[in-house]
Enzyme design. Sequence first.
Site, PDB file in Angstrom:
ATOM      1  N   GLY A 207      14.389  18.437  55.644  1.00  0.00           N
ATOM      2  CA  GLY A 207      15.113  17.803  56.725  1.00  0.00           C
ATOM      3  C   GLY A 207      14.201  17.514  57.900  1.00  0.00           C
ATOM      4  CB  ILE A 211      11.808  25.327  59.882  1.00  0.00           C
ATOM      5  CG1 ILE A 211      12.084  26.466  60.868  1.00  0.00           C
ATOM      6  CG2 ILE A 211      11.525  25.881  58.483  1.00  0.00           C
ATOM      7  CD1 ILE A 211      13.309  27.298  60.529  1.00  0.00           C
ATOM      8  CD  GLU A 230      20.319  14.624  53.275  1.00  0.00           C
ATOM      9  OE1 GLU A 230      20.717  14.928  54.414  1.00  0.00           O
ATOM     10  OE2 GLU A 230      20.964  14.881  52.247  1.00  0.00           O
ATOM     11  N   GLY A 328      23.698  16.825  52.845  1.00  0.00           N
ATOM     12  CA  GLY A 328      23.210  16.819  51.472  1.00  0.00           C
ATOM     13  C   GLY A 328      22.636  18.133  50.996  1.00  0.00           C
TER      14      GLY A 328
END
Length: 428
Positions: A207, A211, A230, A328
């Site tokens: 994502g 992190i 995604e 997702g």
Amino acid sequence: MLVQSAHEALQILEDNDVIWCQSMAATPYKLLDGLADVAMQRENLTLLQLHTEHSEVLNNPQLKGHLRQRAFFVGKSTRSAVNEGLADYVPMFLSEIPKLFRSGEQKLDAVLIQVSAPDAHGNCSLGISVEATRAALQVARKVIAWVNPRMPRTHGDSFISLKQIDRYFEFEAPLPLHAQPKQSDVTTQIGQRVASLINDGDCLQMGIGAIPDATLRCLGNHRDLGIHTEMFSDGVLPLVESGVINNSRKRKHRGRIVTTFAMGSQQLYDFVDDNPLVAFLDVEYTNDTSVIRQNKQVMAINSALQIDLSGQVCADSMGTKIYSGVGGQMDFVRGASLSEGGRSVIALPATACGGSVSRISSMLNPGAGVVTTRAHVHYVVTEYGVANLRAKSLTERAEALINISAPQFREVLAKQAWNDWGLRVRTS
């Protein structure tokens, strides 16, 4: 038809229309500014969306009865409205939203999009966010567009002919930018631990945030990494430039980065502009577990707000207060598990609120949403270590999670494991 303004383009909206809005960094925010005015002359409009940028104007209480937002993913712009009852949150896997439109289960009358200038063939591009918008365009009766010359022309499922657009206006304005978040000792340590689980040849899903960026910074000595995700952000750019990310071992779309949206700096948007090595595809496809699993060694890296001692992951709410969405996460956690050699990681800081609250808790807060179930979780990573929960009993899970929690909470968590779950655990 070319018109002079967003306000004029939106005049084709009618009472009771259900509208889809392209989302993420491609949010057509100039159209939303106009919608806030036009909606006052309409009744019972519904705006469906994911995370939208610069859409705070729609949170006006005076729009009650005229326009209501329904968010499949809650971001900064809609969070307060959702939690104050001025907008609705719809929990749903990101991969399933296009199916709602294509099946007719969700009525859809109009679509608001932001697109690139047309090419020599009259084709515009949805640019940096395809997600569920391609499906919406296939079923909606009215298409309203903001043509922005600054929108990148991306490859994949992003193209739409100017002939398919009912009304559009042209206006040049900046795209929303997201600076890379600052790293801390905590995020750096988590990134190092996550990176230690990544092997050469892995196909990554990640994502946006500190992190994922910290993890990517630790991968400079890896080889032949791929991306099927995604979304992605700036953290991948140095690895692409160095050749660490070359997508050479992927079975699906070998040699190409696969995504459905991107969000980050202008450098990122310049990178994807007219770059055939990056494919922006329909989210029903990118997040389909049957597609994800076809790549070997899928490594899914996701985050959480809270995890209980059985391994249940809350990623969309703080108790009953909605923070984000289902997104997702489960699509990729499951897809990675089904992939040959695949794994998944849930990475999070061990504490919140300045160290006063443990994110690893005996039980989730009342009302907290379970996004990823205890049966799906594989690795959990904090700055204090790595817990492998796969095929572990409740006692083994509780012990592993307590031992990667912040040290000041471990004794209390061990007592709660017994009082709440009847589990005897050892702490380090």
